[in-house]
Write a protein that holds these residues in place. Structure first.
Motif, PDB file in Angstrom:
ATOM      1  N   ASP A   1      -7.616   1.124  -6.261  1.00 36.33           N
ATOM      2  CA  ASP A   1      -6.223   1.304  -5.856  1.00 36.33           C
ATOM      3  C   ASP A   1      -5.976   2.759  -5.449  1.00 36.33           C
TER       4      ASP A   1
ATOM      5  N   VAL B   1      -5.731   1.871   7.680  1.00 36.76           N
ATOM      6  CA  VAL B   1      -5.261   0.727   6.888  1.00 36.76           C
ATOM      7  C   VAL B   1      -5.457   1.017   5.395  1.00 36.76           C
ATOM      8  N   LEU B   2      -6.636   1.548   5.025  1.00 34.59           N
ATOM      9  CA  LEU B   2      -6.934   1.849   3.618  1.00 34.59           C
ATOM     10  C   LEU B   2      -5.967   2.893   3.063  1.00 34.59           C
TER      11      LEU B   2
ATOM     12  N   HIS C   1       1.998   0.604   1.185  1.00 35.60           N
ATOM     13  CA  HIS C   1       2.618  -0.424   2.033  1.00 35.60           C
ATOM     14  C   HIS C   1       3.622  -1.247   1.229  1.00 35.60           C
TER      15      HIS C   1
ATOM     16  N   ASP D   1      -0.680  -8.701   7.418  1.00 33.31           N
ATOM     17  CA  ASP D   1      -1.517  -9.917   7.342  1.00 33.31           C
ATOM     18  C   ASP D   1      -1.327 -10.848   8.541  1.00 33.31           C
TER      19      ASP D   1
ATOM     20  N   LYS E   1      -2.899   3.445   4.064  1.00 34.65           N
ATOM     21  CA  LYS E   1      -1.527   2.929   3.990  1.00 34.65           C
ATOM     22  C   LYS E   1      -1.379   1.736   3.065  1.00 34.65           C
ATOM     23  N   GLU E   2      -2.517   1.108   2.700  1.00 36.60           N
ATOM     24  CA  GLU E   2      -2.473  -0.068   1.815  1.00 36.60           C
ATOM     25  C   GLU E   2      -1.771   0.236   0.503  1.00 36.60           C
ATOM     26  N   ASN E   3      -2.047   1.414  -0.058  1.00 37.64           N
ATOM     27  CA  ASN E   3      -1.507   1.769  -1.369  1.00 37.64           C
ATOM     28  C   ASN E   3       0.004   1.975  -1.359  1.00 37.64           C
TER      29      ASN E   3
ATOM     30  N   LEU F   1      -1.728  -4.715   8.101  1.00 35.63           N
ATOM     31  CA  LEU F   1      -1.023  -4.562   6.821  1.00 35.63           C
ATOM     32  C   LEU F   1      -0.049  -5.713   6.566  1.00 35.63           C
TER      33      LEU F   1
END
Length: 210
Positions: free
Chosen positions: A100, A133-134, A140, A191, A136-138, A189
């Motif tokens: 994470d 993407v990685l 998002h 999906d 901003k994933e945390n 992000l």
């Protein structure tokens, strides 16, 4: 854990076989690739073809993996270990959780840091889009996407052709690579689309329902 059943599955997105550990940089690449994707397991003492060879010194293997995870991965990774005996041969299982705190970087032989991502049975260098993407994933939080003309063209093209590359999308909408990349990242992000990477190219398709 049914180790034989696991080995029969073969190497994949969440499983990697290592006969032995003898290189900090190579193992760091596998560790960050798992952490940056869905997590995974390293089976040490198992050859690429699934033959169980066993490890000679589990303490030495554990030391090398732990040192690689702490000093050759940034941020550091915390692997968990399990020892399993099969026909008097010891297989060391190193479990890498999905992180994470993405993205994780691995140090290479030239002292440079790179992001890797697990695709099928390979740990590949992550593209700028995947790195974005990685990152901003945390953070998002499921923001609403408003469909501009470019977004509509992307969805229509995917509906007709099934796949698209960054270059094709940029050309289709007559926008810069940078702007096209931002749109693709927001769609990943949300999906709506999913990335597919190989060592030769990266392309995007409509996301399959989870």
């Amino acid at each position: 854990m049914n180790i034989r059943k696991l080995i029969l599955q073969g190497e994949g997105t969440t499983l990697d076989f290592k006969k032995t550990i003898n290189n900090y940089e190579k193992i760091a690449k596998s560790l960050v690739a798992f952490a940056n994707n869905k997590g995974g397991q390293l089976l040490i003492g198992v050859a690429d073809d699934g033959t169980i060879k066993g490890v000679k010194s589990e303490e030495e293997e554990k030391y090398m993996i732990t040192r690689s995870a702490h000093q050759f991965c940034k941020p550091a990774i915390e692997p968990e270990f399990e020892e399993i005996y099969i026909d008097s041969k010891l297989v060391l299982v190193a479990k890498i959780p999905q992180s994470d705190t993405k993205p994780h970087y691995a140090l290479d032989e030239n002292k440079k840091w790179w992001v890797y991502f697990r695709v099928n049975d390979k740990s590949i260098l992550a593209s700028k889009i995947i790195v974005d993407v990685l990152k901003k994933e945390n953070t998002h939080s499921g923001q609403l996407i408003t469909y501009t003309e470019q977004e509509q063209k992307l969805l229509k093209y995917l509906d007709q052709e099934g796949r698209i590359t960054l270059k094709q999308f940029s050309k289709l909408t007559k926008i810069s690579n940078q702007k096209a990349q931002k749109i693709l990242v927001s769609f990943i992000l949300a999906d709506l689309i999913q990335p597919h990477s190989s060592e030769k190219e990266e392309y995007f398709t409509v996301a399959t329902p989870k």
